[in-house]
Design a protein around this motif. Structure first.
Motif, PDB file in Angstrom:
ATOM      1  N   SER A   1       0.830  -1.204   0.000  1.00 16.37           N
ATOM      2  CA  SER A   1       0.000   0.000   0.000  1.00 16.37           C
ATOM      3  C   SER A   1       0.864   1.254   0.000  1.00 16.37           C
ATOM      4  N   TYR A   2       1.991   1.209   0.738  1.00 14.59           N
ATOM      5  CA  TYR A   2       2.917   2.337   0.700  1.00 14.59           C
ATOM      6  C   TYR A   2       3.467   2.536  -0.711  1.00 14.59           C
ATOM      7  N   ALA A   3       3.846   1.444  -1.348  1.00 14.60           N
ATOM      8  CA  ALA A   3       4.373   1.542  -2.712  1.00 14.60           C
ATOM      9  C   ALA A   3       3.328   2.130  -3.648  1.00 14.60           C
ATOM     10  N   ARG A   4       2.084   1.679  -3.500  1.00  9.14           N
ATOM     11  CA  ARG A   4       0.994   2.207  -4.329  1.00  9.14           C
ATOM     12  C   ARG A   4       0.819   3.708  -4.093  1.00  9.14           C
ATOM     13  N   ALA A   5       0.860   4.114  -2.814  1.00  7.97           N
ATOM     14  CA  ALA A   5       0.718   5.529  -2.481  1.00  7.97           C
ATOM     15  C   ALA A   5       1.844   6.360  -3.094  1.00  7.97           C
ATOM     16  N   MET A   6       3.082   5.828  -3.064  1.00  8.84           N
ATOM     17  CA  MET A   6       4.209   6.560  -3.627  1.00  8.84           C
ATOM     18  C   MET A   6       4.098   6.697  -5.149  1.00  8.84           C
ATOM     19  N   VAL A   7       3.633   5.652  -5.799  1.00  3.37           N
ATOM     20  CA  VAL A   7       3.455   5.708  -7.252  1.00  3.37           C
ATOM     21  C   VAL A   7       2.409   6.757  -7.596  1.00  3.37           C
ATOM     22  N   ILE A   8       1.277   6.733  -6.889  1.00  2.36           N
ATOM     23  CA  ILE A   8       0.214   7.707  -7.140  1.00  2.36           C
ATOM     24  C   ILE A   8       0.736   9.122  -6.924  1.00  2.36           C
ATOM     25  N   TYR A   9       1.430   9.333  -5.793  1.00  3.96           N
ATOM     26  CA  TYR A   9       1.888  10.686  -5.481  1.00  3.96           C
ATOM     27  C   TYR A   9       2.854  11.210  -6.533  1.00  3.96           C
ATOM     28  N   HIS A  10       3.829  10.410  -6.902  1.00  4.92           N
ATOM     29  CA  HIS A  10       4.864  10.917  -7.800  1.00  4.92           C
ATOM     30  C   HIS A  10       4.347  11.103  -9.229  1.00  4.92           C
ATOM     31  N   ILE A  11       3.423  10.272  -9.658  1.00  6.12           N
ATOM     32  CA  ILE A  11       2.827  10.487 -10.980  1.00  6.12           C
ATOM     33  C   ILE A  11       2.055  11.808 -11.006  1.00  6.12           C
ATOM     34  N   ILE A  12       1.220  12.015  -9.996  1.00  6.38           N
ATOM     35  CA  ILE A  12       0.434  13.251  -9.934  1.00  6.38           C
ATOM     36  C   ILE A  12       1.331  14.464  -9.742  1.00  6.38           C
ATOM     37  N   THR A  13       2.339  14.341  -8.885  1.00  6.84           N
ATOM     38  CA  THR A  13       3.204  15.477  -8.580  1.00  6.84           C
ATOM     39  C   THR A  13       4.023  15.909  -9.789  1.00  6.84           C
ATOM     40  N   PHE A  14       4.610  14.960 -10.486  1.00  7.37           N
ATOM     41  CA  PHE A  14       5.382  15.335 -11.669  1.00  7.37           C
ATOM     42  C   PHE A  14       4.467  15.810 -12.797  1.00  7.37           C
ATOM     43  N   GLY A  15       3.265  15.244 -12.870  1.00  6.87           N
ATOM     44  CA  GLY A  15       2.288  15.752 -13.836  1.00  6.87           C
ATOM     45  C   GLY A  15       1.912  17.183 -13.523  1.00  6.87           C
ATOM     46  N   TYR A  16       1.689  17.461 -12.253  1.00  7.25           N
ATOM     47  CA  TYR A  16       1.376  18.830 -11.824  1.00  7.25           C
ATOM     48  C   TYR A  16       2.547  19.758 -12.130  1.00  7.25           C
ATOM     49  N   PHE A  17       3.752  19.275 -11.863  1.00  4.53           N
ATOM     50  CA  PHE A  17       4.948  20.071 -12.082  1.00  4.53           C
ATOM     51  C   PHE A  17       5.032  20.567 -13.530  1.00  4.53           C
ATOM     52  N   PHE A  18       4.824  19.673 -14.473  1.00  7.00           N
ATOM     53  CA  PHE A  18       4.982  20.055 -15.882  1.00  7.00           C
ATOM     54  C   PHE A  18       3.741  20.743 -16.458  1.00  7.00           C
ATOM     55  N   ILE A  19       2.562  20.270 -16.104  1.00  7.93           N
ATOM     56  CA  ILE A  19       1.343  20.790 -16.721  1.00  7.93           C
ATOM     57  C   ILE A  19       0.867  22.075 -16.045  1.00  7.93           C
ATOM     58  N   ALA A  20       0.712  22.036 -14.717  1.00  7.87           N
ATOM     59  CA  ALA A  20       0.174  23.202 -14.015  1.00  7.87           C
ATOM     60  C   ALA A  20       1.104  24.410 -14.139  1.00  7.87           C
ATOM     61  N   PHE A  21       2.403  24.200 -13.968  1.00  9.04           N
ATOM     62  CA  PHE A  21       3.321  25.328 -14.027  1.00  9.04           C
ATOM     63  C   PHE A  21       3.454  25.885 -15.443  1.00  9.04           C
ATOM     64  N   THR A  22       3.313  25.034 -16.426  1.00  7.21           N
ATOM     65  CA  THR A  22       3.272  25.535 -17.799  1.00  7.21           C
ATOM     66  C   THR A  22       2.040  26.413 -17.999  1.00  7.21           C
ATOM     67  N   LEU A  23       0.911  25.966 -17.445  1.00  4.24           N
ATOM     68  CA  LEU A  23      -0.325  26.743 -17.548  1.00  4.24           C
ATOM     69  C   LEU A  23      -0.199  28.071 -16.807  1.00  4.24           C
ATOM     70  N   TYR A  24       0.387  28.056 -15.618  1.00  2.00           N
ATOM     71  CA  TYR A  24       0.564  29.300 -14.859  1.00  2.00           C
ATOM     72  C   TYR A  24       1.491  30.264 -15.609  1.00  2.00           C
ATOM     73  N   ALA A  25       2.544  29.731 -16.211  1.00  2.00           N
ATOM     74  CA  ALA A  25       3.458  30.577 -16.997  1.00  2.00           C
ATOM     75  C   ALA A  25       2.737  31.168 -18.204  1.00  2.00           C
ATOM     76  N   TYR A  26       1.861  30.366 -18.812  1.00  2.00           N
ATOM     77  CA  TYR A  26       1.078  30.842 -19.972  1.00  2.00           C
ATOM     78  C   TYR A  26       0.150  31.981 -19.558  1.00  2.00           C
ATOM     79  N   ILE A  27      -0.566  31.782 -18.432  1.00  2.00           N
ATOM     80  CA  ILE A  27      -1.517  32.795 -17.968  1.00  2.00           C
ATOM     81  C   ILE A  27      -0.795  34.083 -17.593  1.00  2.00           C
ATOM     82  N   SER A  28       0.316  33.961 -16.911  1.00  2.00           N
ATOM     83  CA  SER A  28       1.005  35.152 -16.400  1.00  2.00           C
ATOM     84  C   SER A  28       1.707  35.957 -17.489  1.00  2.00           C
ATOM     85  N   THR A  29       2.027  35.328 -18.612  1.00  4.37           N
ATOM     86  CA  THR A  29       2.741  36.048 -19.680  1.00  4.37           C
ATOM     87  C   THR A  29       1.960  36.081 -20.985  1.00  4.37           C
TER      88      THR A  29
END
Length: 410
Positions: A215-243
């Protein structure tokens, strides 16, 4: 380069020791089965020590942090905009992780039978909300089961002391000493953490089976997939909106170095000098970057908002509770944002946030090391998101304060 590598390795010596102790404890638990329960007292000592500290730690650190602020009256529009963006981006991060854990429950394969949270009630009535934030008697604040009211009291007392100015200086100085002393006490207790966590996981795995580790391994996989997805997608979107779409390339060209620094050091504060340089190269106005980034390194943790939802969902699954319903989701988001945007502003805020989750939901004390371990495991990726989010937020603040032409001026 060699010095930086040595510093990064030094930062991870103790986490590596903790990981090794948890691994050894888990292996003992898997090998010994129910016989591993002989280690339970050693784990209980660690849990009790941490809960013993929580009330004075919360009171001293939060009250001191608020009372010591020197800029309550002069931050103005930039501060208001910054705090709003911090909260909004924190909510967005929490909602994204919420959608993920609802679709892929992190503790799907194991339930601790026969143990139910104490007095668990979703905050869905006015009376429950009042009880969550306030207590009837001052003495009730001295219980770890009333962490949220203690936080409210500490903030209000800190504001009151701040308003008194020099008249309150002796009290603020005393709180500062007490705050440092409590943090030092935490460090002392953490020397016992390898033994305490090792014993605790030996007991846990011996009692409930090795599937807990899955269950810990499953939680880590879920977290890191979402976190790195957020890192690339959300921050690209924020950069787009701000500029207005013109600064995405500039943002990513300058943010990689701070992101790697945060991933290696595990510290937003250690990343701050590199982040300030990146914001300067991106073109964020000096007064904005000099306010938003130091403030963000203290009270803006999108990665912690992501992990807050993961921890709550994990405990719900572990104790056989249904993680569903608007009131449950709203409460979880509020706690995650509180942990990631408010409590992160105090030393040991992550620890307090985890205790808040355990106390507010009425989980048994044994739940604390479970989510504290999750917090430890996700910390590098969380810090990367935290630090990068500060720069993205500074760009959004510049867009709102300076108008859509701010990026053209660079």
């Amino acid at each position: 380069m060699g010095k930086n590598r040595s510093s990064a390795l030094k930062n991870y010596v103790f986490p590596i020791i903790l990981l090794v102790s948890i691994a050894i404890g888990s292996a003992l638990g898997a090998f010994m089965g129910k016989n591993a329960l002989i280690f339970k007292p050693l784990g209980d000592v660690f849990i009790n020590l941490m809960f013993m500290i929580v009330v004075p730690l919360v009171f001293c650190t939060i009250t001191n942090a608020v009372a010591s602020m020197s800029s309550l009256k002069r931050l103005g529009k930039v501060l208001g905009t910054t705090i709003t963006i911090f909260i909004v981006t924190g909510i967005i991060a929490a909602v994204i992780m919420l959608l993920a854990v609802v679709s892929f429950p992190p503790a799907k394969d194991i339930v601790i039978e026969g143990v139910t949270p104490q007095q668990f009630e979703p905050l869905n009535t006015a009376e429950q909300i009042v009880k969550a934030f306030t207590v009837e008697d001052f003495g009730d604040l001295l219980s770890r089961r009333h962490i949220l009211p203690l936080i409210v009291f500490s903030i209000l007392l800190g504001v009151s002391l701040n308003a008194l100015g020099e008249r309150a200086r002796i009290v603020v100085d005393l709180l500062s000493v007490m705050s440092d002393a409590m943090l030092h006490l935490v460090k002392i207790v953490m020397y016992y953490a390898p033994i305490g966590l090792g014993a605790y996981f030996a007991t846990l795995v011996g009692d409930f089976g090795p599937q807990l580790l899955g269950s810990y391994a499953r939680a880590m996989v879920i977290y890191h997939i979402i976190t790195f997805g957020y890192f690339f997608i959300a921050f690209t979107l924020y950069a787009y909106i701000s500029t207005d779409g013109r600064g995405i390339g500039t943002f990513w060209k300058n943010i990689i170095t701070p992101a790697i620094t945060a991933l290696a050091t595990g510290s937003s504060n250690a990343t701050l000098p590199v982040n300030l340089e990146a914001a300067k190269n991106i073109g964020v106005p000096e007064d904005i970057r000099n306010m938003v980034l130091p403030l963000g390194a203290t009270i803006h943790m999108e990665g912690s908002c992501l992990s807050g939802i993961l921890k709550i969902s994990f405990l719900f699954g572990l104790y056989g509770l249904k993680f569903a319903g608007l009131s449950t989701f709203a409460t979880a988001i509020a706690i995650a944002v509180l942990s990631g945007v408010v409590l992160s502003g105090i030393p040991g805020g992550g620890l307090v946030g985890e205790m808040l989750i355990v106390s507010l939901y009425g989980f048994p004390p044994e739940a604390f090391p479970v989510i504290a371990t999750i917090g430890f495991l996700v910390d590098p990726a969380a810090t990367m998101v935290n630090a990068t989010g500060d720069t993205a937020s500074a760009m959004l603040v510049a867009r709102i304060i300076e108008g859509k032409g701010w990026f053209q001026k660079t």
